[in-house]
Design a protein around this motif. Structure first.
Motif, PDB file in Angstrom:
ATOM      1  N   ILE A  75      19.033  -8.597  -5.876  1.00  0.00           N
ATOM      2  CA  ILE A  75      17.731  -8.290  -6.466  1.00  0.00           C
ATOM      3  C   ILE A  75      17.979  -8.568  -7.963  1.00  0.00           C
ATOM      4  O   ILE A  75      16.946  -8.975  -8.790  1.00  0.00           O
ATOM      5  CB  ILE A  75      17.647  -6.491  -6.214  1.00  0.00           C
ATOM      6  N   LEU A  76      19.118  -8.332  -8.856  1.00  0.00           N
ATOM      7  CA  LEU A  76      19.142  -8.498 -10.040  1.00  0.00           C
ATOM      8  C   LEU A  76      19.039 -10.017 -10.074  1.00  0.00           C
ATOM      9  O   LEU A  76      18.452 -10.529 -11.190  1.00  0.00           O
ATOM     10  CB  LEU A  76      20.667  -7.863 -10.348  1.00  0.00           C
ATOM     11  N   ALA A  77      19.736 -10.881  -9.209  1.00  0.00           N
ATOM     12  CA  ALA A  77      19.682 -12.207  -9.448  1.00  0.00           C
ATOM     13  C   ALA A  77      18.147 -12.714  -9.401  1.00  0.00           C
ATOM     14  O   ALA A  77      17.514 -13.460 -10.175  1.00  0.00           O
ATOM     15  CB  ALA A  77      20.412 -13.026  -8.435  1.00  0.00           C
ATOM     16  N   GLU A  78      17.347 -12.187  -8.635  1.00  0.00           N
ATOM     17  CA  GLU A  78      15.914 -12.432  -8.511  1.00  0.00           C
ATOM     18  C   GLU A  78      15.149 -12.068  -9.757  1.00  0.00           C
ATOM     19  O   GLU A  78      14.358 -12.866 -10.204  1.00  0.00           O
ATOM     20  CB  GLU A  78      15.214 -11.664  -7.237  1.00  0.00           C
TER      21      GLU A  78
ATOM     22  N   GLU B 194       0.926  -1.240  -0.006  1.00  0.00           N
ATOM     23  CA  GLU B 194       0.049   0.085  -0.022  1.00  0.00           C
ATOM     24  C   GLU B 194       1.057   1.202   0.006  1.00  0.00           C
ATOM     25  O   GLU B 194       0.485   2.296  -0.416  1.00  0.00           O
ATOM     26  CB  GLU B 194      -0.997  -0.048   1.331  1.00  0.00           C
ATOM     27  N   LYS B 195       1.898   1.050   0.673  1.00  0.00           N
ATOM     28  CA  LYS B 195       2.902   2.550   0.832  1.00  0.00           C
ATOM     29  C   LYS B 195       4.109   2.488  -0.358  1.00  0.00           C
ATOM     30  O   LYS B 195       4.892   3.414  -0.295  1.00  0.00           O
ATOM     31  CB  LYS B 195       3.478   2.335   2.442  1.00  0.00           C
ATOM     32  N   LEU B 196       4.129   1.328  -0.823  1.00  0.00           N
ATOM     33  CA  LEU B 196       5.449   1.173  -1.777  1.00  0.00           C
ATOM     34  C   LEU B 196       5.350   1.990  -3.112  1.00  0.00           C
ATOM     35  O   LEU B 196       4.325   1.665  -3.854  1.00  0.00           O
ATOM     36  CB  LEU B 196       6.012  -0.159  -2.043  1.00  0.00           C
ATOM     37  N   ASN B 197       6.119   3.014  -3.183  1.00  0.00           N
ATOM     38  CA  ASN B 197       6.242   3.822  -4.381  1.00  0.00           C
ATOM     39  C   ASN B 197       7.280   3.837  -4.890  1.00  0.00           C
ATOM     40  O   ASN B 197       8.515   3.431  -4.487  1.00  0.00           O
ATOM     41  CB  ASN B 197       5.554   5.128  -4.277  1.00  0.00           C
TER      42      ASN B 197
ATOM     43  N   GLY C  18      18.350  -2.583   2.976  1.00  0.00           N
ATOM     44  CA  GLY C  18      17.165  -2.305   2.444  1.00  0.00           C
ATOM     45  C   GLY C  18      16.967  -3.304   1.091  1.00  0.00           C
ATOM     46  O   GLY C  18      15.958  -3.592   0.736  1.00  0.00           O
ATOM     47  N   SER C  19      17.976  -3.519   0.257  1.00  0.00           N
ATOM     48  CA  SER C  19      18.129  -4.265  -0.831  1.00  0.00           C
ATOM     49  C   SER C  19      17.671  -5.777  -0.301  1.00  0.00           C
ATOM     50  O   SER C  19      16.886  -6.359  -1.282  1.00  0.00           O
ATOM     51  CB  SER C  19      19.231  -4.326  -1.312  1.00  0.00           C
ATOM     52  N   PHE C  20      17.894  -6.204   0.672  1.00  0.00           N
ATOM     53  CA  PHE C  20      17.585  -7.547   1.076  1.00  0.00           C
ATOM     54  C   PHE C  20      16.096  -7.674   1.423  1.00  0.00           C
ATOM     55  O   PHE C  20      15.248  -8.555   1.040  1.00  0.00           O
ATOM     56  CB  PHE C  20      18.566  -8.355   2.092  1.00  0.00           C
ATOM     57  N   VAL C  21      15.410  -6.607   2.001  1.00  0.00           N
ATOM     58  CA  VAL C  21      14.201  -6.564   2.225  1.00  0.00           C
ATOM     59  C   VAL C  21      13.238  -6.679   0.798  1.00  0.00           C
ATOM     60  O   VAL C  21      12.292  -7.181   0.528  1.00  0.00           O
ATOM     61  CB  VAL C  21      13.562  -5.212   2.970  1.00  0.00           C
ATOM     62  N   VAL C  22      13.845  -5.727  -0.222  1.00  0.00           N
ATOM     63  CA  VAL C  22      13.367  -5.918  -1.294  1.00  0.00           C
ATOM     64  C   VAL C  22      13.355  -7.245  -2.202  1.00  0.00           C
ATOM     65  O   VAL C  22      12.549  -7.833  -2.729  1.00  0.00           O
ATOM     66  CB  VAL C  22      14.060  -4.821  -2.310  1.00  0.00           C
ATOM     67  N   CYS C  23      14.411  -8.116  -1.740  1.00  0.00           N
ATOM     68  CA  CYS C  23      14.597  -9.408  -2.224  1.00  0.00           C
ATOM     69  C   CYS C  23      13.340 -10.171  -1.649  1.00  0.00           C
ATOM     70  O   CYS C  23      12.894 -11.149  -2.097  1.00  0.00           O
ATOM     71  CB  CYS C  23      15.921 -10.039  -1.864  1.00  0.00           C
TER      72      CYS C  23
ATOM     73  N   ARG D 248       5.143  -9.346  -8.649  1.00  0.00           N
ATOM     74  CA  ARG D 248       4.879  -8.718 -10.040  1.00  0.00           C
ATOM     75  C   ARG D 248       4.954  -7.036  -9.767  1.00  0.00           C
ATOM     76  O   ARG D 248       5.511  -6.571 -10.731  1.00  0.00           O
ATOM     77  CB  ARG D 248       3.296  -9.064 -10.478  1.00  0.00           C
ATOM     78  N   ARG D 249       4.230  -6.718  -8.850  1.00  0.00           N
ATOM     79  CA  ARG D 249       4.156  -5.390  -8.533  1.00  0.00           C
ATOM     80  C   ARG D 249       5.721  -4.799  -8.247  1.00  0.00           C
ATOM     81  O   ARG D 249       6.189  -3.681  -8.782  1.00  0.00           O
ATOM     82  CB  ARG D 249       3.323  -4.802  -7.433  1.00  0.00           C
ATOM     83  N   VAL D 250       6.282  -5.375  -7.334  1.00  0.00           N
ATOM     84  CA  VAL D 250       7.853  -5.140  -7.144  1.00  0.00           C
ATOM     85  C   VAL D 250       8.574  -5.030  -8.106  1.00  0.00           C
ATOM     86  O   VAL D 250       9.441  -4.167  -8.410  1.00  0.00           O
ATOM     87  CB  VAL D 250       8.290  -5.851  -6.083  1.00  0.00           C
ATOM     88  N   THR D 251       8.414  -6.136  -9.129  1.00  0.00           N
ATOM     89  CA  THR D 251       9.153  -6.117 -10.338  1.00  0.00           C
ATOM     90  C   THR D 251       9.028  -5.016 -11.263  1.00  0.00           C
ATOM     91  O   THR D 251       9.891  -4.425 -11.823  1.00  0.00           O
ATOM     92  CB  THR D 251       9.114  -7.482 -11.097  1.00  0.00           C
ATOM     93  N   GLU D 252       7.742  -4.547 -11.342  1.00  0.00           N
ATOM     94  CA  GLU D 252       7.243  -3.575 -12.057  1.00  0.00           C
ATOM     95  C   GLU D 252       7.947  -2.217 -11.648  1.00  0.00           C
ATOM     96  O   GLU D 252       8.341  -1.293 -12.413  1.00  0.00           O
ATOM     97  CB  GLU D 252       5.677  -3.074 -11.998  1.00  0.00           C
ATOM     98  N   LEU D 253       8.029  -1.982 -10.477  1.00  0.00           N
ATOM     99  CA  LEU D 253       8.429  -0.601  -9.677  1.00  0.00           C
ATOM    100  C   LEU D 253       9.885  -0.694  -9.805  1.00  0.00           C
ATOM    101  O   LEU D 253      10.415   0.317  -9.822  1.00  0.00           O
ATOM    102  CB  LEU D 253       8.188  -0.690  -8.480  1.00  0.00           C
ATOM    103  N   LEU D 254      10.740  -1.884  -9.863  1.00  0.00           N
ATOM    104  CA  LEU D 254      12.091  -2.157 -10.044  1.00  0.00           C
ATOM    105  C   LEU D 254      12.654  -2.078 -11.598  1.00  0.00           C
ATOM    106  O   LEU D 254      13.680  -1.551 -11.712  1.00  0.00           O
ATOM    107  CB  LEU D 254      12.623  -3.309  -9.646  1.00  0.00           C
ATOM    108  N   ARG D 255      11.848  -1.950 -12.394  1.00  0.00           N
ATOM    109  CA  ARG D 255      12.376  -1.972 -13.927  1.00  0.00           C
ATOM    110  C   ARG D 255      12.948  -0.745 -14.178  1.00  0.00           C
ATOM    111  O   ARG D 255      13.982  -0.844 -14.645  1.00  0.00           O
ATOM    112  CB  ARG D 255      11.117  -2.116 -14.962  1.00  0.00           C
TER     113      ARG D 255
END
Length: 111
Positions: free
Chosen positions: A97-100, A40-43, A56-61, A73-80
C-alpha cells in the motif's frame, strides 16, 4: 476460525479478481460493477480494519490500482490518516500500500 471476506484466502482472491475484471472493462469501454459497489460502503473504519490483515491490505492495493474513475483518488484520501499506522506495520500488504501511495508501483497510471 472465522475470517472476514477480505482476509479469507478465497474471499480476498475473488475480490481482487472482480476488481481486475472492472479494470478490463474500463480498458474495453464496458460497464464496471464491482468497484463502485465497494466504494459505496467503504469508510475510514472499514478501511482501517481491512489494512489490519495482509490479505485485506492487498485488496486495498487492488483498489489503488483501479482504473475506474475516482476509485484510486478516494481510497488514497481515506488512507491518508492511516499512513503512520501503515508505516509502523510489518505486513507485506501494508508495504505494498505504501509503495502504491508513493507511486513506486503506480508509475504511468492516472490517479
Amino acid at each position: 476460525e472465522e475470517h472476514h471476506l477480505v482476509s479469507h484466502p478465497c474471499g480476498h482472491w475473488t475480490l481482487r479478481q472482480l476488481l481486475a475484471y472492472d479494470n478490463e472493462q474500463v480498458d474495453n469501454g464496458g460497464k464496471v460493477y464491482f468497484a463502485p459497489l465497494i466504494m459505496e460502503k467503504l469508510n475510514p473504519s472499514r478501511l482501517k480494519a481491512w489494512v489490519e490483515s495482509n490479505r485485506g491490505s492487498f485488496v486495498v492495493c487492488s483498489l489503488l490500482q483501479s482504473k475506474v474513475p475516482g476509485v484510486c483518488r478516494r481510497v488514497t484520501e481515506l488512507l491518508r490518516p492511516l499512513v503512520d499506522h501503515l508505516r509502523s506495520g510489518s505486513l507485506k500488504g501494508q508495504e505494498a500500500i505504501l509503495a502504491e501511495l508513493n507511486g513506486t508501483r503506480a508509475a504511468g497510471r492516472p490517479r
